[in-house]
Design an enzyme around this catalytic site. Structure first.
Site, PDB file in Angstrom:
ATOM      1  N   ASP A  51       0.836  -1.197   0.000  1.00 24.91           N
ATOM      2  CA  ASP A  51       0.000   0.000   0.000  1.00 24.91           C
ATOM      3  C   ASP A  51       0.876   1.255   0.000  1.00 24.91           C
ATOM      4  OD1 ASP A  51      -1.785   2.057   0.416  1.00 24.91           O
ATOM      5  OD2 ASP A  51      -2.388   1.421   2.423  1.00 24.91           O
ATOM      6  N   GLU A 130      30.879  11.333   5.801  1.00 25.32           N
ATOM      7  CA  GLU A 130      31.335  11.161   7.188  1.00 25.32           C
ATOM      8  C   GLU A 130      30.153  11.471   8.104  1.00 25.32           C
ATOM      9  OE1 GLU A 130      34.511  13.927   7.611  1.00 25.32           O
ATOM     10  OE2 GLU A 130      35.944  12.728   6.477  1.00 25.32           O
ATOM     11  N   GLU A 132      28.179  11.773  11.475  1.00 27.84           N
ATOM     12  CA  GLU A 132      28.328  11.955  12.918  1.00 27.84           C
ATOM     13  C   GLU A 132      26.986  11.675  13.592  1.00 27.84           C
ATOM     14  OE1 GLU A 132      31.717  15.474  12.527  1.00 27.84           O
ATOM     15  OE2 GLU A 132      29.602  15.996  12.768  1.00 27.84           O
ATOM     16  N   GLU A 212      33.723  12.103  18.609  1.00 27.32           N
ATOM     17  CA  GLU A 212      33.738  13.408  17.942  1.00 27.32           C
ATOM     18  C   GLU A 212      33.809  14.530  18.982  1.00 27.32           C
ATOM     19  OE1 GLU A 212      34.009  15.497  15.650  1.00 27.32           O
ATOM     20  OE2 GLU A 212      34.445  14.198  13.952  1.00 27.32           O
ATOM     21  N   GLU A 220      31.743   9.099  15.427  1.00 26.71           N
ATOM     22  CA  GLU A 220      31.817   9.039  13.961  1.00 26.71           C
ATOM     23  C   GLU A 220      32.472   7.724  13.573  1.00 26.71           C
ATOM     24  OE1 GLU A 220      34.429  11.217  10.521  1.00 26.71           O
ATOM     25  OE2 GLU A 220      33.284  12.531  11.856  1.00 26.71           O
ATOM     26  N   HIS A 269      29.661  15.336   6.375  1.00 22.52           N
ATOM     27  CA  HIS A 269      30.553  15.887   5.358  1.00 22.52           C
ATOM     28  C   HIS A 269      30.696  14.874   4.234  1.00 22.52           C
ATOM     29  CE1 HIS A 269      32.458  17.822   9.177  1.00 22.52           C
ATOM     30  NE2 HIS A 269      31.353  18.456   8.807  1.00 22.52           N
ATOM     31  N   ARG A 339      38.073  24.610   7.507  1.00 21.00           N
ATOM     32  CA  ARG A 339      36.887  23.791   7.781  1.00 21.00           C
ATOM     33  C   ARG A 339      35.628  24.613   8.033  1.00 21.00           C
ATOM     34  NH1 ARG A 339      38.348  18.282   9.102  1.00 21.00           N
ATOM     35  NH2 ARG A 339      40.588  18.045   8.865  1.00 21.00           N
ATOM     36  N   GLU A 358      35.223  18.041  -0.640  1.00 21.48           N
ATOM     37  CA  GLU A 358      34.395  17.711   0.523  1.00 21.48           C
ATOM     38  C   GLU A 358      33.340  18.803   0.703  1.00 21.48           C
ATOM     39  OE1 GLU A 358      34.848  17.138   5.381  1.00 21.48           O
ATOM     40  OE2 GLU A 358      36.462  18.021   4.203  1.00 21.48           O
ATOM     41  N   ARG A 360      30.721  20.196   2.982  1.00 21.84           N
ATOM     42  CA  ARG A 360      30.591  20.063   4.428  1.00 21.84           C
ATOM     43  C   ARG A 360      29.221  20.469   4.970  1.00 21.84           C
ATOM     44  NH1 ARG A 360      35.084  19.378   7.326  1.00 21.84           N
ATOM     45  NH2 ARG A 360      34.430  20.720   9.048  1.00 21.84           N
TER      46      ARG A 360
END
Length: 470
Positions: A51, A130, A132, A212, A220, A269, A339, A358, A360
């Site tokens: 369904d 990655e 977390e 972390e 992580e 990330h 970062r 990357e 983030r």
């Protein structure tokens, strides 16, 4: 595996049940289970009915019948069920047309990969998220007409230094000091290792696990990169295994982006690269070892980042993480080491095979199929239109003068803002019929009505602290 190999595995391992799973529209795994003897080769061709009107964001009740079609290549033995159970991830089909269902997130991810191949730009899109998460000892929450609250707790939470634990042995992690301490400060080493080993047992390659930054149980576990659809499948295995190992130990795990006030939130990330004929298209001799194609991919991500946030940061809680001061990537810029920029080019390794970018911004509340597919479409748009990202931002963003910082574009400040950005900027997602207009419209409607408005209309507990005495 092929269907015959799945059936042979069922016989070899004396499997008693087969669990069939698929992803709903917002991003939770759904499932139903059949006896092992009910699975034969015909099921892999004809599918099984269910369904679709009871699945969030899917069919109307007068068009409810849908089909699940198991993908034999996704088969794995469930490590948590009492009866030996084999699990497979399924694709969703319309029973009348036998076409892939447009609102099936896995179908959207598959179409994104097929569109990429049709452009001739690349034949493989690798993704390495990655994820977390927090492991808590207790979570209580409620919302009624006359009350609303939440309460979370963790044995290692900084707020428990003075709690009577008969005895309290100390070793509580201070705020923002959870990155890499050894036990006994790291209370969750053995649990994360069990999660890591269970993931490997279920066919998910792992590179590392660690605590972390945040207090209160943030962790992580890093998966090895994989092609887009396979990695999205692995994200679902990851979340399933993390949650169930935690539960096995009397704890609970959450991928909610910002459960703790005043400390780092949980992101996802996403490392990514495009390849063709076994050659990494992002490797070159430009900035941070990138090729022009790699820079154009960054340009596409940055240009469409506000719209991407509607899929990559799809909850109201996402925007309590995307705020300055907690390593959150709120600045729409790129850098090889910074970062606090939305896009980082890792410099751990210099081999062309490891060159990647990357992104983030995303977090673990996202539907990985939609998140990765939208990212891929943005990168392809950047490459096709040679969108250069401008100059990198290698300075410490927090040391910039206010006038200079004001020139750096920012991520949306709320889910509503991200949904408005998606409404204004989604043409790039429609190419190749990857995201259909119906998918875009339904996503915006669902997220606005079921989540953004639902939160906006309810009093917040802190409002009583601010305003009750006025």
């Amino acid at each position: 595996m092929k269907p015959k190999e799945v059936l042979a595995l069922i016989k070899e391992k004396q499997i008693q049940a087969v669990d069939l799973r698929f992803m709903d529209f917002p991003g939770l795994w759904q499932h139903f289970t059949i006896p092992a003897e009910a699975l034969d080769e015909a099921v892999f061709e004809e599918g099984l009915g269910f369904d679709g009107s009871s699945i969030r964001g899917w069919q109307a009740i007068n068009e409810s019948d849908m089909l699940v079609l198991p993908d034999p290549e996704t088969a794995f033995i469930d490590p948590f069920t009492a009866a030996p159970t084999l699990t497979m991830i399924c694709n969703i089909l319309d029973p009348l047309t036998r076409q892939d269902y447009t609102r099936d997130p896995r179908n959207i991810a598959r179409k994104a990969v097929n569109y990429m191949k049709s452009t001739g730009i690349a034949d493989t899109a690798y993704f390495g998220p990655e994820l977390e998460f927090f492991i808590f000892d207790d979570i209580r929450c409620d919302q009624q007409a006359n009350c609303g609250y939440y309460y979370i707790d963790s044995i290692e939470g900084a707020w428990n230094t003075g709690r009577d634990e008969k005895p309290n042995l100390g070793y509580k992690l201070r705020y923002k000091e959870g990155y890499f301490p050894v036990p006994p400060s790291d209370h969750l080493q053995d649990i994360r290792t069990e999660m890591m080993l269970t993931l490997i047992q279920c066919g998910v390659p792992i590179e590392a696990q660690h605590h972390e930054v945040a207090t209160g149980g943030q962790g992580e576990i890093d998966m090895r990169y994989a092609p887009l659809v396979q990695m999205a499948d692995n994200v679902l295995k990851y979340k399933y295994i993390v949650k169930n190992v935690a539960r096995k130990h009397g704890k609970t795990a959450t991928f909610m982006p910002k459960p703790i006030f005043g400390d780092n939130g949980s992101g996802m990330h996403v490392h990514t690269s495009l390849w063709k004929n076994n050659v990494n298209l992002f490797a070159g001799s430009g900035y941070a070892g990138l090729s022009d194609i790699g820079l154009y991919a960054i340009g596409g991500l940055l240009k469409h980042a506000p719209a991407l946030c509607a899929f990559c940061n799809p909850t109201t809680n996402s925007y309590k993480r995307l705020v300055p001061g907690y390593e959150a990537p709120v600045n729409l810029a790129y850098s090889r080491r910074n970062r606090s920029a939305a896009i980082r080019i890792p410099v751990y390794h210099v081999s062309p095979k490891t060159k990647r970018i990357e992104f983030r911004c995303p977090d673990g509340s996202s539907n990985p199929y939609l998140c990765f597919a939208a990212m891929l479409m943005a990168m392809l748009d950047g490459i096709q239109n040679k969108i250069h990202p401008g100059e990198p931002l290698d300075k410490d963003i927090y040391d910039l003068e206010p006038e200079e910082l004001a020139k750096v574009p920012k991520t949306p400040g709320s889910l509503e803002e991200a949904l408005r950005a998606l409404r204004a900027d989604h043409e790039f997602l429609l190419r190749g019929d990857v995201f259909t207009p119906d998918v875009i419209d339904t996503w915006i409607w669902y997220k606005m009505e079921k989540e953004a408005d639902a939160v906006r209309l309810r009093p917040h507990p802190y409002e009583f602290i601010l305003y009750f005495d006025i």
